[in-house]
Design a protein around this motif. Structure first.
Motif, short mmCIF file in Angstrom:
data_model
loop_
_atom_site.label_atom_id
_atom_site.label_comp_id
_atom_site.label_asym_id
_atom_site.label_seq_id
_atom_site.Cartn_x
_atom_site.Cartn_y
_atom_site.Cartn_z
N LEU A 6 -25.79 84.85 88.28
CA LEU A 6 -26.48 85.33 89.48
C LEU A 6 -26.08 86.77 89.81
CD1 LEU A 6 -28.27 84.91 91.95
CD2 LEU A 6 -26.29 83.89 93.10
N SER A 7 -24.80 87.09 89.66
CA SER A 7 -24.35 88.45 89.97
C SER A 7 -25.03 89.48 89.06
CB SER A 7 -22.83 88.56 89.87
OG SER A 7 -22.38 88.25 88.57
N ASP A 8 -25.20 89.13 87.78
CA ASP A 8 -25.86 90.06 86.85
C ASP A 8 -27.31 90.29 87.26
OD1 ASP A 8 -23.57 90.26 85.29
OD2 ASP A 8 -24.19 88.66 83.92
N VAL A 9 -27.99 89.22 87.63
CA VAL A 9 -29.40 89.33 88.06
C VAL A 9 -29.50 90.16 89.33
CG1 VAL A 9 -31.42 88.03 88.87
CG2 VAL A 9 -30.06 87.17 86.94
N ALA A 10 -28.63 89.87 90.30
CA ALA A 10 -28.68 90.59 91.58
C ALA A 10 -28.38 92.07 91.40
CB ALA A 10 -27.70 89.95 92.57
N ILE A 11 -27.34 92.37 90.63
CA ILE A 11 -26.97 93.77 90.40
C ILE A 11 -28.07 94.48 89.62
CG2 ILE A 11 -25.35 95.26 89.14
CD1 ILE A 11 -23.13 93.28 90.08
N GLY A 12 -28.62 93.83 88.61
CA GLY A 12 -29.71 94.44 87.83
C GLY A 12 -30.92 94.73 88.69
N SER A 13 -31.28 93.80 89.55
CA SER A 13 -32.44 93.99 90.44
C SER A 13 -32.18 95.12 91.44
CB SER A 13 -32.75 92.70 91.19
OG SER A 13 -33.11 91.69 90.29
N ALA A 14 -30.98 95.15 92.01
CA ALA A 14 -30.65 96.21 92.98
C ALA A 14 -30.62 97.58 92.30
CB ALA A 14 -29.30 95.91 93.64
N GLN A 28 -28.18 99.11 99.08
CA GLN A 28 -28.23 97.71 98.66
C GLN A 28 -27.55 97.53 97.30
OE1 GLN A 28 -30.64 99.21 100.28
NE2 GLN A 28 -31.09 97.87 101.99
N ALA A 29 -27.72 98.52 96.41
CA ALA A 29 -27.06 98.45 95.11
C ALA A 29 -25.54 98.49 95.29
CB ALA A 29 -27.54 99.59 94.20
N CYS A 30 -25.08 99.22 96.29
CA CYS A 30 -23.65 99.25 96.60
C CYS A 30 -23.21 97.90 97.17
CB CYS A 30 -23.36 100.38 97.60
SG CYS A 30 -21.64 100.40 98.17
N LEU A 31 -23.92 97.42 98.18
CA LEU A 31 -23.53 96.18 98.86
C LEU A 31 -23.51 94.97 97.92
CD1 LEU A 31 -25.29 96.55 102.30
CD2 LEU A 31 -22.84 96.66 101.82
N VAL A 32 -24.46 94.90 97.00
CA VAL A 32 -24.49 93.76 96.09
C VAL A 32 -23.25 93.79 95.18
CG1 VAL A 32 -25.89 94.67 94.18
CG2 VAL A 32 -26.04 92.27 94.77
#
Length: 159
Positions: A6-14, A28-32
């Protein structure tokens, strides 16, 4: 292939959003990254700022504070110093905002978070008394905010 974390998906999307519209999505890319405790790599690109915006300085301070968890020695000391400077600059930016650009309620919320950040830096860096003095006055909002991003453990270890 193997399922992506999930972290990889979230960071990639951000990251993709920040590449497409940096002014809207870099924070948002920072916060994720802060949320998933993954500041290595491109974390600095999205979390560091040359702005006097207190929110951006809060995120930058949180980024450097998170970096202290993975760094050691001189690099860790430099990250603590950078975190403290960011949190202090955020408070100074709030104090310098005479235009009222930040609404009063938001100002107090930001001030509480920036001050709590200073308290965490002092506590985590080993200046327990100074840190605890600041943290004793932290707001419930600031406490919840730092817990959400996983910073409570450093202060708790030093108690």
């Amino acid at each position: 292939g193997a399922p992506r974390r999930l972290s990889d998906v979230a960071i990639g999307s951000a990251d993709e959003a920040a590449r497409l519209a940096p002014e809207r999505y870099s924070s948002q890319a920072c916060l994720v990254r802060l949320y998933f405790r993954r500041t290595e790599g491109d974390g600095a690109r999205y979390c560091e700022t040359d702005s006097a915006n207190p929110v951006a300085l809060l995120y930058e301070g949180m980024f450097y504070l998170r970096e202290t968890y993975r760094l050691r020695g001189v690099a860790q000391s430099a990250a603590w110093e950078s975190a403290l400077e960011s949190f202090e600059a955020g408070v100074a930016a709030l104090d310098a905002d005479l235009t009222g650009a930040t609404p009063p309620q938001e100002r107090e919320r930001l001030r509480g978070r920036l001050m709590a950040g200073q308290g965490y830096v002092y506590t985590c860096a080993g200046f327990r008394n100074a840190g605890q003095e600041i943290l004793a006055n932290r707001t419930q909002d600031a406490d919840a905010y730092f817990i959400r991003y996983g910073f409570r453990d450093c202060a708790a270890r030093r108690n």
